[in-house]
Design an enzyme around this catalytic site. Structure first.
Site, mmCIF file in Angstrom:
data_model
loop_
_atom_site.group_PDB
_atom_site.id
_atom_site.type_symbol
_atom_site.label_atom_id
_atom_site.label_comp_id
_atom_site.label_asym_id
_atom_site.label_seq_id
_atom_site.Cartn_x
_atom_site.Cartn_y
_atom_site.Cartn_z
ATOM 1 N NE ARG A 81 -2.615 0.806 3.485
ATOM 2 C CZ ARG A 81 -3.289 0.530 4.600
ATOM 3 N NH1 ARG A 81 -4.544 0.108 4.533
ATOM 4 N NH2 ARG A 81 -2.730 0.663 5.788
ATOM 5 C CE LYS A 183 -2.092 4.795 6.836
ATOM 6 N NZ LYS A 183 -3.351 4.936 7.600
ATOM 7 C CD GLU A 219 -11.772 5.697 4.687
ATOM 8 O OE1 GLU A 219 -11.268 4.777 5.340
ATOM 9 O OE2 GLU A 219 -11.181 6.269 3.752
HETATM 10 N N1 PLP Z 1 -9.210 4.321 6.775
HETATM 11 C C1 PLP Z 1 -8.352 5.311 7.063
HETATM 12 C C2 PLP Z 1 -8.656 6.673 6.546
HETATM 13 C C3 PLP Z 1 -7.206 5.055 7.828
HETATM 14 O O1 PLP Z 1 -6.357 6.027 8.119
HETATM 15 C C4 PLP Z 1 -6.972 3.743 8.306
HETATM 16 C C5 PLP Z 1 -5.784 3.431 9.078
HETATM 17 O O2 PLP Z 1 -4.781 3.104 8.579
HETATM 18 C C6 PLP Z 1 -7.890 2.740 7.976
HETATM 19 C C7 PLP Z 1 -8.998 3.066 7.215
HETATM 20 C C8 PLP Z 1 -7.679 1.335 8.429
HETATM 21 O O3 PLP Z 1 -6.666 0.701 7.665
HETATM 22 P P1 PLP Z 1 -5.806 -0.457 8.263
HETATM 23 O O4 PLP Z 1 -6.747 -1.505 8.713
HETATM 24 O O5 PLP Z 1 -4.959 -0.913 7.122
HETATM 25 O O6 PLP Z 1 -5.020 0.109 9.379
HETATM 26 C C1 COI Z 2 -3.780 3.382 11.545
HETATM 27 O O1 COI Z 2 -4.772 2.779 11.983
HETATM 28 O O2 COI Z 2 -2.664 2.866 11.490
HETATM 29 C C2 COI Z 2 -3.878 4.735 11.052
HETATM 30 O O3 COI Z 2 -3.043 5.146 10.316
HETATM 31 C C3 COI Z 2 -4.979 5.587 11.503
HETATM 32 C C4 COI Z 2 -4.474 6.854 12.059
HETATM 33 C C5 COI Z 2 -5.628 7.765 12.125
HETATM 34 C C6 COI Z 2 -3.801 6.679 13.381
#
Ligand code: PLP
Ligand code: COI
Length: 340
Positions: A81, A183, A219
């Protein structure tokens, strides 16, 4: 020996640890990279990251197992990612092997900061990539830095896993079209203002609707949604303008293969939200955090599972996922990377 830290009272915040990894990209290639004790970064006042926000990041966690080993959960997906983010922001990709080597080195060097098994805390890992060389015209930076630090953390939301009150944001999701799935630091900066509005009104988070029609659930600022229907099905929004959460993708698998639940990944009209039995947020930081109430301009949705505790289906999903991450439930092939 583990550091003398009160692990169970940790919140989600930055604590500098002994080592971090740093690598520099210049003239078309990455240097060797390595660990440093210096927690500061010195860059040009005209660095691409400072002028035009050319930066992106990742987030994952390291866990202590009962047998003393330290592992990470699906870090290969974070590496991929980060590459997707880098391509969209015109930055050099960090090769997956380099990403994983940086992770191994940094977690190992900071192993005394990994919260012990059973404390409820984890070691958050923050890899990030930014334009460190100077620019003046709008263009990509001539040189880049890849860095990775770690910080012991507790729950992301104050109050642990108590159900949250959230609101539907009047603002569109921060991410411009075509960047919602990466991200990019810019997307998070743009969510600070709507996040502050929500917090000042007593809400833990914003629910963002799709920017084009404002009819579908997207989200929150830092997590994906997961819904449970009255007949026990799992529904999760499908959209190419939300972050492809690794936690959500893992939960879909866990729901189907460990718990025998039916899962639907599809567009979720906001109108349908009032019909769900349980609602949760999922992400690395959020793990699964339950929602008890959602307010919006026209009214309020009281989630049937209530404001006191997490509902039974989300609780089962959470305990199965954390069991896999903490080594008490067998993981699917390739999900666990043993660091040391
Ligand atoms: N959506 C957003 C905007 C996020 O910042 C995050 C965190 O990383 C997620 C979803 C959840 O992603 P993940 O499960 O890969 O941490
Ligand atoms: C994560 O869950 O790792 C994120 O990047 C979310 C962030 C808002 C702390």
């Amino acid at each position: 020996m583990a550091k003398d830290i009160d692990w169970s009272s940790l919140g989600f915040g930055y604590m500098p640890t002994d080592y971090r990894y740093n690598a520099e990209w210049k003239d078309g290639k990455w240097d060797k990279g390595g660990l440093t004790k210096d927690s500061t970064v010195t860059i040009s006042e005209s660095a691409g990251v400072l002028q035009y926000a050319q930066t992106c990041f990742e987030g994952l966690k390291a866990y202590s197992w009962q047998d003393g080993s330290i592992v990470c959960f699906r870090p290969d997906l974070n590496a991929k990612r980060l590459q997707d983010s880098a391509r969209r922001l015109l930055m050099p990709e960090v090769p997956e092997e380099m990403f994983l080597d940086a992770l191994d080195q940094t977690v190992k060097a900071n192993k005394d900061f990994v919260p012990p098994y059973g404390t409820g805390a984890t070691l958050y890992v923050r890899p990030f990539l930014f334009g460190s060389g100077p620019v003046l015209g709008v263009s990509p930076a001539p040189s880049f830095t890849f860095r990775l630090f770690v910080s012991p953390v507790g729950p992301y939301f104050k109050g642990g896993i108590k159900p949250l009150k959230i609101c539907v944001s009047d603002y569109d999701r921060a991410a411009p079209k075509g960047t919602g799935h990466i991200k990019a630091g810019l997307n998070y900066a743009m969510s600070l203002y709507p996040g502050d509005v929500a917090h000042k009104n007593g809400y833990a988070e914003n629910m963002y609707l799709d920017a084009a029609t404002r009819t579908h659930v997207e989200e929150t600022g830092g997590a994906n949604f997961i819904f449970v229907t009255k007949d026990g099905r799992i529904i999760t929004p499908k959209s190419d303008t939300i972050l492809p959460s690794i936690t959500r993708r893992s939960l879909v698998y866990v729901a189907e293969h460990y718990l025998g639940l039916k899962v639907e990944e599809r567009v979720v009209p906001f109108e349908e939200v009032a019909e769900f039995e349980e609602i949760g947020l999922c992400g690395t930081a959020a793990v699964i955090s339950p929602i008890g109430r959602i307010d919006w301009k026209g009214g309020s949705i009281q989630v049937p599972s209530g404001m006191d505790e997490m509902g039974p289906v989300l609780s089962k999903l959470r305990s199965t996922l954390t069991g896999i991450q903490e080594g008490t439930i067998e993981a699917p092939e390739g999900w666990i990377r043993k660091i040391c």
